[in-house]
Design an enzyme around this catalytic site. Structure first.
Site, PDB file in Angstrom:
ATOM      1  N   ARG A  91     -44.951 -14.547  29.461  1.00  0.00           N
ATOM      2  CA  ARG A  91     -46.226 -13.821  29.577  1.00  0.00           C
ATOM      3  C   ARG A  91     -46.627 -13.724  31.044  1.00  0.00           C
ATOM      4  O   ARG A  91     -47.205 -12.733  31.483  1.00  0.00           O
ATOM      5  CB  ARG A  91     -47.320 -14.562  28.794  1.00  0.00           C
ATOM      6  CG  ARG A  91     -47.092 -14.554  27.293  1.00  0.00           C
ATOM      7  CD  ARG A  91     -48.233 -15.226  26.543  1.00  0.00           C
ATOM      8  NE  ARG A  91     -47.976 -15.280  25.117  1.00  0.00           N
ATOM      9  CZ  ARG A  91     -47.391 -16.299  24.507  1.00  0.00           C
ATOM     10  NH1 ARG A  91     -46.991 -17.358  25.187  1.00  0.00           N
ATOM     11  NH2 ARG A  91     -47.199 -16.269  23.198  1.00  0.00           N
ATOM     12  N   HIS A 178     -52.769 -19.956  26.594  1.00  0.00           N
ATOM     13  CA  HIS A 178     -51.901 -19.217  25.674  1.00  0.00           C
ATOM     14  C   HIS A 178     -50.521 -19.097  26.309  1.00  0.00           C
ATOM     15  O   HIS A 178     -50.053 -18.043  26.684  1.00  0.00           O
ATOM     16  CB  HIS A 178     -52.498 -17.826  25.443  1.00  0.00           C
ATOM     17  CG  HIS A 178     -51.744 -16.989  24.465  1.00  0.00           C
ATOM     18  ND1 HIS A 178     -51.330 -17.458  23.245  1.00  0.00           N
ATOM     19  CD2 HIS A 178     -51.335 -15.686  24.515  1.00  0.00           C
ATOM     20  CE1 HIS A 178     -50.696 -16.492  22.599  1.00  0.00           C
ATOM     21  NE2 HIS A 178     -50.682 -15.419  23.358  1.00  0.00           N
TER      22      HIS A 178
END
Ligand code: APR
Length: 314
Positions: A91, A178
């Site tokens: 990410r 996250h």
């Protein structure tokens, strides 16, 4: 009663799925926004979705556009604009591109919907929520990130698969950023009130936790792009809690200052979500290892925010 208005920015996989879930739940009128080059495609997706209304019996006005004026007065804005991961990417690899995109869309939405609650979904999530907050200058309670709802849904799915029980009976908690260093908390996870640690042996539970942590990567490998149905479902659960003032307790990327000693960053924590956005961050007791894992996850978030800050100024 006045209908709520939800704007979704980015009409790609996650954005279109958000519009789908919001319409299916008849949460209000929906505006789907993408870049001018995709204005027709976005209008087409909105029209296609609107034509589900007679079948599914929802009465929502659905608009697809590149014009932010349509978003004026939105109650909730879900930001999904940005590039997704491809196989082999983390990410974090998305940061340079997505900071610019999130900054640009936030500037535009803040002008037309200054009273909205922003739910950020673009990755890397914790740094993108920070970007949206800095750019919008909204109060911290009206900027929140979607990650925990998805991460916890993955954790609950894998527990249900292992036990052969209903996902509805599983209640779980997960904190931190996250990323693959998120912090699932089996001590705060139960199945119909029974601690999960009494139902699943430690080695199996550890494997489930690991699968949940890298659950996004598993899907990227299978599909060649990142997940969208579940991230969208998680985002719309948050939007619903806000629009209906439900006071749901959901894990969200919320601004924490003294909370958990974070010192002014957005990280995944249990929150009360209602009409005011993040109405409260709930602080739970953490034991030695749990605390250590949270600290290391928060350290990673801080590092990423530092990088995002650089790109925001650039
Ligand atoms: N304004 C509006 N929309 C934009 C902009 C912009 N400045 N820049 C990009 N977009 C749009 C793209 O045109 C595209 O339609 O964002 C959409 C992104 O859709 P997808 O490429 O399908 O990506 P998606 O899978 O939806 O993921 C979006 O959410 O979960 C995160 O990691 C994921 O960062 C990614 C984001």
């Amino acid at each position: 009663m006045k209908r709520a208005k939800i704007t979704v920015i980015g009409a790609g996989n996650v954005g279109a799925s958000c519009a789908f879930w919001a319409a299916a739940k008849e949460l209000g009128d929906i505006v789907l926004i993408d870049i001018p080059d995709f204005a027709d495609k976005t209008a087409g997706k909105a029209l296609d979705l609107a034509q589900c209304g007679p079948v599914e019996r929802f009465d929502c006005k659905i608009t697809g556009t590149a014009d932010y004026e349509h978003a004026a007065g939105s109650d909730v804005v879900i930001i999904t604009a940005g590039i997704p991961r491809k196989p082999g990417m983390s990410r974090d690899d998305l940061i340079q591109t997505n900071v610019k995109i999130v900054k640009s869309v936030t500037q535009q939405i803040a002008k037309v919907a200054p009273q909205s609650v922003l739910i950020v979904v673009s990755n890397p999530l914790d740094a993108m929520v920070y970007t949206a907050w800095k750019t919008s200058d909204f109060p911290t309670n009206r900027v929140v990130g979607q990650a925990g709802c998805l991460d916890i849904a993955r954790f609950r799915t894998f527990i249900a698969m292992e036990l052969g029980c209903s996902v509805a009976d599983i209640s779980a908690l997960l904190m931190g950023g996250h990323g693959d260093d998120m912090v699932p908390l089996p001590r705060y996870t139960s199945v119909a009130g029974i601690p999960v640690t009494q139902l699943i042996a430690k080695d199996k539970l550890d494997a489930i936790i690991q699968r949940a942590k890298v659950g996004g990567g598993e899907i990227v490998k299978l599909m060649g792009t990142s997940a969208y149905y579940a991230p969208a479902a998680g985002s719309v659960a948050m939007a619903e809690a806000i629009i209906k003032d439900k006071k749901r307790i959901l894990p969200c990327a919320a601004y924490c200052d003294s909370e958990y000693g974070v010192g002014g960053y957005f990280v995944g924590v249990p929150c009360v979500l209602g009409a005011g956005g993040v109405e409260k961050v709930i602080e739970v007791e953490l034991e030695g290892d749990e605390r250590k894992m949270l600290d290391s996850s928060v350290a990673h978030v801080k590092e990423l925010v530092g990088v995002a800050d650089g790109f925001m100024k650039g």
